[in-house]
Design a protein around this motif. Structure first.
Motif, PDB file in Angstrom:
ATOM      1  N   ASP A  21      53.486  60.051  27.765  1.00 37.20           N
ATOM      2  CA  ASP A  21      52.187  59.879  27.125  1.00 37.20           C
ATOM      3  C   ASP A  21      51.902  61.141  26.334  1.00 37.20           C
ATOM      4  OD1 ASP A  21      49.684  59.156  26.325  1.00 37.20           O
ATOM      5  OD2 ASP A  21      48.786  59.152  28.325  1.00 37.20           O
ATOM      6  N   GLU A  22      51.957  61.026  25.033  1.00 37.32           N
ATOM      7  CA  GLU A  22      51.802  62.205  24.188  1.00 37.32           C
ATOM      8  C   GLU A  22      50.406  62.800  24.243  1.00 37.32           C
ATOM      9  OE1 GLU A  22      50.836  58.643  21.832  1.00 37.32           O
ATOM     10  OE2 GLU A  22      52.616  59.163  22.939  1.00 37.32           O
ATOM     11  N   LYS A  23      49.444  62.055  24.743  1.00 31.92           N
ATOM     12  CA  LYS A  23      48.077  62.573  24.842  1.00 31.92           C
ATOM     13  C   LYS A  23      47.888  63.431  26.093  1.00 31.92           C
ATOM     14  CE  LYS A  23      46.180  58.772  22.241  1.00 31.92           C
ATOM     15  NZ  LYS A  23      45.385  57.558  22.259  1.00 31.92           N
ATOM     16  N   LYS A  24      48.671  63.160  27.132  1.00 35.10           N
ATOM     17  CA  LYS A  24      48.512  63.901  28.385  1.00 35.10           C
ATOM     18  C   LYS A  24      49.469  65.079  28.494  1.00 35.10           C
ATOM     19  CE  LYS A  24      46.817  60.038  31.080  1.00 35.10           C
ATOM     20  NZ  LYS A  24      47.059  59.181  32.223  1.00 35.10           N
ATOM     21  N   ASP A  25      50.694  64.905  28.019  1.00 29.86           N
ATOM     22  CA  ASP A  25      51.707  65.945  28.169  1.00 29.86           C
ATOM     23  C   ASP A  25      52.417  66.148  26.834  1.00 29.86           C
ATOM     24  OD1 ASP A  25      53.448  67.805  29.152  1.00 29.86           O
ATOM     25  OD2 ASP A  25      54.681  66.385  30.270  1.00 29.86           O
TER      26      ASP A  25
END
Length: 147
Positions: A126-130
Motif C-alpha cells: 500500500d503506497e499510502k501506508k509504506d
C-alpha cells in the motif's frame, strides 16, 4: 597334550602365513565441479516444475559447493530468481543484495539490479501506508536506466 599344542601351532602358522586376498573398496567420488553442475541441473529441473523453493535451495547448494567457479554467480542469481518466481520477495532481495556485494564485476549485474528493482516494486503493498518499497523501487529503476 604336547601334540595337541603342536598341532594348534602348526595350524596357526599354516593359516597365518596363507596369502590373504585383499578386498579393496573403491569409492568413486565426483569432483567438485561435477557435484556443483549436478546441483545446478537439479535446480533447473525444480524450476521447470515450478518448485521455486527447492530450486533456490539447489542453486544455493551449487554456489556453496564450488564458489570459485564461473557457475557460482549464475547459481546465486538463479536462486534469487527462484524466490522471485514464487513471490518470496524478501528472500529474493536478500539473495540479490548478497549477489551484488559478492560479484560486483559480474556480467549479469544489469539483470541483478533489474530483478532487485522488480522485487522492490512487487513488494509494494500500500503506497499510502509504506513508502519504503516504493522509494527503493524508484531508486533501483533509476539506477538501472542510468547505467
Amino acid at each position: 597334550m604336547q601334540k595337541f599344542f603342536l598341532v594348534i601351532v602348526i595350524f596357526a602358522l599354516f593359516f597365518g602365513c596363507a596369502k590373504k586376498e585383499e578386498n579393496k573398496l573403491i569409492i568413486k567420488e565426483k569432483n567438485l565441479e561435477d557435484q556443483m553442475l549436478g546441483a545446478y541441473k537439479e535446480g533447473l529441473n525444480f524450476l521447470y516444475k515450478k518448485d521455486g523453493l527447492s530450486a533456490a535451495r539447489k542453486f544455493n547448494e551449487a554456489e556453496l559447493l564450488y564458489p570459485q567457479s564461473d557457475w557460482a554467480p549464475k547459481s546465486a542469481l538463479m536462486a534469487a530468481y527462484s524466490y522471485y518466481m514464487i513471490t518470496h520477495y524478501s528472500d529474493a532481495i536478500n539473495e540479490l543484495e548478497l549477489f551484488i556485494k559478492k560479484y560486483p564485476n559480474s556480467k549479469r549485474m544489469d539483470y541483478a539490479n533489474f530483478l532487485l528493482a522488480m522485487c522492490y516494486y512487487e513488494s509494494i503493498v500500500d503506497e499510502k501506508k509504506d513508502l519504503e518499497p516504493l522509494m527503493k523501487a524508484r531508486d533501483q529503476f533509476s539506477y538501472v536506466v542510468e547505467t
